[in-house]
Scaffold this motif. Structure first.
Motif, PDB file in Angstrom:
ATOM      1  N   ILE A   1      13.667  17.296  -6.571  1.00  0.00           N
ATOM      2  CA  ILE A   1      14.752  16.778  -7.400  1.00  0.00           C
ATOM      3  C   ILE A   1      15.798  17.884  -7.514  1.00  0.00           C
ATOM      4  N   SER A   2      17.065  17.519  -7.459  1.00  0.00           N
ATOM      5  CA  SER A   2      18.117  18.532  -7.489  1.00  0.00           C
ATOM      6  C   SER A   2      18.111  19.319  -8.799  1.00  0.00           C
ATOM      7  N   LEU A   3      18.181  18.619  -9.938  1.00  0.00           N
ATOM      8  CA  LEU A   3      18.246  19.279 -11.246  1.00  0.00           C
ATOM      9  C   LEU A   3      17.352  18.540 -12.226  1.00  0.00           C
ATOM     10  N   THR A   4      16.453  19.260 -12.887  1.00  0.00           N
ATOM     11  CA  THR A   4      15.570  18.669 -13.890  1.00  0.00           C
ATOM     12  C   THR A   4      15.834  19.299 -15.248  1.00  0.00           C
ATOM     13  N   VAL A   5      16.216  18.471 -16.218  1.00  0.00           N
ATOM     14  CA  VAL A   5      16.301  18.934 -17.601  1.00  0.00           C
ATOM     15  C   VAL A   5      14.880  18.924 -18.145  1.00  0.00           C
ATOM     16  N   TRP A   6      14.345  20.101 -18.411  1.00  0.00           N
ATOM     17  CA  TRP A   6      12.922  20.262 -18.704  1.00  0.00           C
ATOM     18  C   TRP A   6      12.740  20.940 -20.064  1.00  0.00           C
ATOM     19  N   ARG A   7      12.103  20.221 -20.976  1.00  0.00           N
ATOM     20  CA  ARG A   7      11.841  20.746 -22.320  1.00  0.00           C
ATOM     21  C   ARG A   7      13.128  21.270 -22.971  1.00  0.00           C
ATOM     22  N   GLY A   8      14.185  20.492 -22.829  1.00  0.00           N
ATOM     23  CA  GLY A   8      15.464  20.868 -23.414  1.00  0.00           C
ATOM     24  C   GLY A   8      15.735  20.119 -24.705  1.00  0.00           C
ATOM     25  N   THR A   9      16.466  20.757 -25.599  1.00  0.00           N
ATOM     26  CA  THR A   9      16.892  20.145 -26.857  1.00  0.00           C
ATOM     27  C   THR A   9      18.375  20.424 -27.053  1.00  0.00           C
TER      28      THR A   9
ATOM     29  N   THR B   1      18.883  13.774 -10.548  1.00  0.00           N
ATOM     30  CA  THR B   1      18.510  14.433 -11.801  1.00  0.00           C
ATOM     31  C   THR B   1      17.252  13.793 -12.382  1.00  0.00           C
ATOM     32  N   PHE B   2      16.615  14.519 -13.289  1.00  0.00           N
ATOM     33  CA  PHE B   2      15.407  14.049 -13.973  1.00  0.00           C
ATOM     34  C   PHE B   2      15.440  14.647 -15.374  1.00  0.00           C
ATOM     35  N   ILE B   3      15.127  13.838 -16.382  1.00  0.00           N
ATOM     36  CA  ILE B   3      15.088  14.301 -17.771  1.00  0.00           C
ATOM     37  C   ILE B   3      13.656  14.145 -18.259  1.00  0.00           C
ATOM     38  N   ALA B   4      12.996  15.251 -18.575  1.00  0.00           N
ATOM     39  CA  ALA B   4      11.576  15.204 -18.925  1.00  0.00           C
ATOM     40  C   ALA B   4      11.276  16.103 -20.124  1.00  0.00           C
ATOM     41  N   HIS B   5      10.437  15.601 -21.035  1.00  0.00           N
ATOM     42  CA  HIS B   5      10.000  16.368 -22.209  1.00  0.00           C
ATOM     43  C   HIS B   5      11.202  16.935 -22.970  1.00  0.00           C
ATOM     44  N   SER B   6      12.239  16.134 -23.117  1.00  0.00           N
ATOM     45  CA  SER B   6      13.475  16.631 -23.719  1.00  0.00           C
ATOM     46  C   SER B   6      13.964  15.704 -24.821  1.00  0.00           C
ATOM     47  N   GLN B   7      14.849  16.243 -25.673  1.00  0.00           N
ATOM     48  CA  GLN B   7      15.381  15.479 -26.795  1.00  0.00           C
ATOM     49  C   GLN B   7      16.857  15.795 -26.985  1.00  0.00           C
ATOM     50  N   ASN B   8      17.617  14.744 -27.289  1.00  0.00           N
ATOM     51  CA  ASN B   8      19.050  14.862 -27.537  1.00  0.00           C
ATOM     52  C   ASN B   8      19.767  15.444 -26.313  1.00  0.00           C
TER      53      ASN B   8
ATOM     54  N   TRP C   1      11.785  10.514 -18.734  1.00  0.00           N
ATOM     55  CA  TRP C   1      10.328  10.439 -18.905  1.00  0.00           C
ATOM     56  C   TRP C   1       9.930  11.351 -20.060  1.00  0.00           C
ATOM     57  N   ASN C   2       9.115  10.831 -20.966  1.00  0.00           N
ATOM     58  CA  ASN C   2       8.662  11.624 -22.110  1.00  0.00           C
ATOM     59  C   ASN C   2       9.836  12.293 -22.831  1.00  0.00           C
ATOM     60  N   SER C   3      10.882  11.527 -23.057  1.00  0.00           N
ATOM     61  CA  SER C   3      12.090  12.073 -23.681  1.00  0.00           C
ATOM     62  C   SER C   3      12.664  11.060 -24.662  1.00  0.00           C
ATOM     63  N   ARG C   4      13.517  11.545 -25.563  1.00  0.00           N
ATOM     64  CA  ARG C   4      14.111  10.664 -26.557  1.00  0.00           C
ATOM     65  C   ARG C   4      15.545  11.096 -26.861  1.00  0.00           C
ATOM     66  N   ASP C   5      16.313  10.144 -27.396  1.00  0.00           N
ATOM     67  CA  ASP C   5      17.696  10.392 -27.809  1.00  0.00           C
ATOM     68  C   ASP C   5      18.536  10.866 -26.614  1.00  0.00           C
ATOM     69  N   ILE C   6      18.677   9.969 -25.658  1.00  0.00           N
ATOM     70  CA  ILE C   6      19.378  10.269 -24.411  1.00  0.00           C
ATOM     71  C   ILE C   6      20.655   9.427 -24.341  1.00  0.00           C
ATOM     72  N   VAL C   7      21.773  10.053 -23.993  1.00  0.00           N
ATOM     73  CA  VAL C   7      23.043   9.353 -23.794  1.00  0.00           C
ATOM     74  C   VAL C   7      23.525   9.622 -22.373  1.00  0.00           C
ATOM     75  N   ILE C   8      23.759   8.540 -21.625  1.00  0.00           N
ATOM     76  CA  ILE C   8      24.255   8.619 -20.252  1.00  0.00           C
ATOM     77  C   ILE C   8      25.503   7.748 -20.182  1.00  0.00           C
ATOM     78  N   SER C   9      26.642   8.332 -19.800  1.00  0.00           N
ATOM     79  CA  SER C   9      27.883   7.564 -19.851  1.00  0.00           C
ATOM     80  C   SER C   9      28.869   8.035 -18.787  1.00  0.00           C
ATOM     81  N   ASN C  10      29.622   7.068 -18.260  1.00  0.00           N
ATOM     82  CA  ASN C  10      30.689   7.341 -17.295  1.00  0.00           C
ATOM     83  C   ASN C  10      30.153   8.005 -16.025  1.00  0.00           C
TER      84      ASN C  10
END
Length: 500
Positions: free
Chosen positions: A242-250, A267-274, A301-310
């Motif tokens: 995967i090119s970029l993984t947001v990992w355990r980010g807040t 991209t991949f969003i995992a174990h992250s919030q906001n 995956w295993n994440s919450r409070d995600i905003v994806i726009s534009n």
């Protein structure tokens, strides 16, 4: 006499600016990084070259001149964002000029004052690796600091782990170019695991209170064609990153970046919030006999409070996919080409571990020539999908716009799934389907779907006629607002090959 010559020599040196070769300049808590390919190195003194062979006018740099003439560099400029239909990246040769003209100040044996003006050269791009200096900048300024990546091409030949950032603002004005000549020798053996389904990544990115801005100029080029060709149409190849993984980010904010030819998922969003990701442009398109497989725009995956726009996404798989244990996801203002559209799943692949998805909204989405538009795919596992809205989805030649399946890919044990799907709304789903099917929905017989709601559904086959709706095991079928034209078997395909 020698003393006079020495004084004259030192006076001349004082007119010349100091040499600067550092690729990282740190001022306070700000690190500014220049690509090594744009940081010239001295090669030789023209004092050792016959005047006829010199490419610098010595008269212009004689002791009577106020300062040496700088080498002629390409004019600095911003990288244009490639059009969505293109798979290329801007030319690598465009580089910012050095801020100062370096001078060779080596001692010389001759009594005669000799011009030591230095010629420039750059290492071939294939031998350059900016990864160490990129990681060094994150280490120096990744906490309570700012990191600025200047214009130019940053060659990345190694994996990166920058998951310990805090209160950090990142600006990217150039191109990050991942190498492809070391796929077998390095990448397939060295990428970081992200746990999910055995997948891996080239860059783990995370921390707390971190922003990454590209201002519409940043370009991430994964050399994806090389990955597509070596994979030869295969699916989830081990080690393909995967090119970029947001990992355990807040509190992560990513904005204004263009992807071209990603290695795998963009991209991949995992174990992250906001996490907020806005104004992104992604395109991975194959120009060979092999198709671009599994090049999702993003998966959560295993994440919450995600905003994806534009976003604008051209990919060989899901445009936006919300996977297991994702909560409070809002996706809006998306344009997808050649993709899998807006998807919940897949999830439930591990029969012994429940997967849950709650509170998801997809709205204001336009899809062109895609496989599906607004759909849910699960394995016959455990857990639930609950409170999902697909709203204002415009379809243009979409294979099967609405699709729900409790036994994705296998077509087996479809009615034995204990993963319930409930409270799902499809509102204002319009446009054209490729064939005469608007929706195919097969829910588990053991845990039927409940709380389905349809309004403003206006899907017409692109070649005329009426689009049918196929349904099985929907508990509130009679009141859901959409008439079913027949049963949908468990082996109903995700993509159709013709009218039914």
């Amino acid at each position: 006499m020698y003393f006079v010559i020495l004084i004259q020599f030192l006076s001349l040196l004082s007119l010349w600016p100091p040499a600067t070769f550092a690729a990282i300049v740190k001022r306070g808590a700000t690190c500014t990084v220049t690509p090594l390919s744009a940081t010239p190195k001295p090669r030789r003194s023209i004092g050792t070259v016959h005047p006829a062979a010199r490419d610098v006018d010595l008269d212009a740099t004689s002791p009577g001149s106020p300062e040496p003439v700088a080498p002629q560099w390409p004019a600095p400029g911003r990288y244009p964002r490639p059009a969505p239909s293109q798979g290329s990246h801007p030319p690598a040769e465009r580089m910012a000029p050095p801020t100062e003209t370096p001078v060779d100040r080596a001692d010389h044996d001759s009594d005669e004052l000799v011009d030591h003006h230095t010629l420039w050269h750059r290492e071939p791009a294939a031998t350059i690796d900016d990864t160490p200096q990129i990681l060094s900048a994150f280490k120096q300024c990744g906490k309570d600091g700012t990191i600025i990546f200047a214009e130019g091409v940053f060659n990345i030949r190694q994996v990166m782990n920058t998951t310990d950032l805090s209160n950090c603002d990142i600006e990217i004005h150039g191109t990050f170019l991942w190498s492809a000549d070391n796929i077998a020798s390095y990448w397939l053996r060295s990428t970081y695991s992200v746990t999910y389904a055995g997948r891996s990544t080239a860059w783990l990115f995370g921390g707390r209170n971190v922003s990454m801005r590209g201002f519409g100029r940043a370009l991430f080029d994964g050399n994806g064609q090389a990955w597509i060709d070596q994979n030869k149409g295969g699916s989830n190849q081990n080690g393909r990153p995967i090119s970029l993984t947001v990992w355990r980010g807040t509190n992560i904010y990513i904005d204004g970046i263009t992807w071209r030819q990603a290695q795998f998922w963009h991209t991949f969003i995992a174990h992250s919030q906001n996490v907020t990701m806005t104004n992104l442009d992604m395109n991975t398109t194959s120009h060979s006999q092999w198709s671009a497989v599994n090049t999702d725009g993003t998966d959560t995956w295993n994440s919450r409070d995600i905003v994806i726009s534009n976003w604008t996404v051209t990919s060989g798989d899901d445009c936006i996919s919300v996977k297991g244990n994702s909560t409070n996801v809002h996706v809006s203002n998306i344009v997808c080409y050649e993709s899998g559209g807006m998807c919940v799943g897949s999830m439930g692949s591990n029969a012994g571990q429940p997967d849950y998805v709650d509170n998801v909204v997809f709205e204001n989405v336009t899809l062109y020539h895609s496989s599906n538009a607004a759909w849910i795919k699960t394995y016959p596992g455990q857990g639930h999908v609950r409170n999902v809205t697909f709203r204002n989805i415009r379809c243009n030649d979409v294979n099967q716009p609405i699709y729900v399946m409790s036994c994705i890919y296998s077509g087996q044990n479809c009615d034995g799934s204990r993963l319930g799907i409930s409270d799902v709304r499809w509102e204002n789903i319009t446009g054209t389907s490729r064939y005469n099917i608007a929706a195919g929905m097969h829910c588990s017989g053991q845990v039927p779907c409940t709380g389905f709601s349809f309004s403003g559904i206006d899907i017409k086959p692109k070649n005329g006629g009426t689009a049918k709706v196929m349904c099985s095991n929907i508990k509130n079928q009679a009141s859901m607002g959409l008439k079913c034209d027949g049963a949908c078997p468990g082996n109903w395909p995700q993509q159709l090959s013709g009218n039914r």
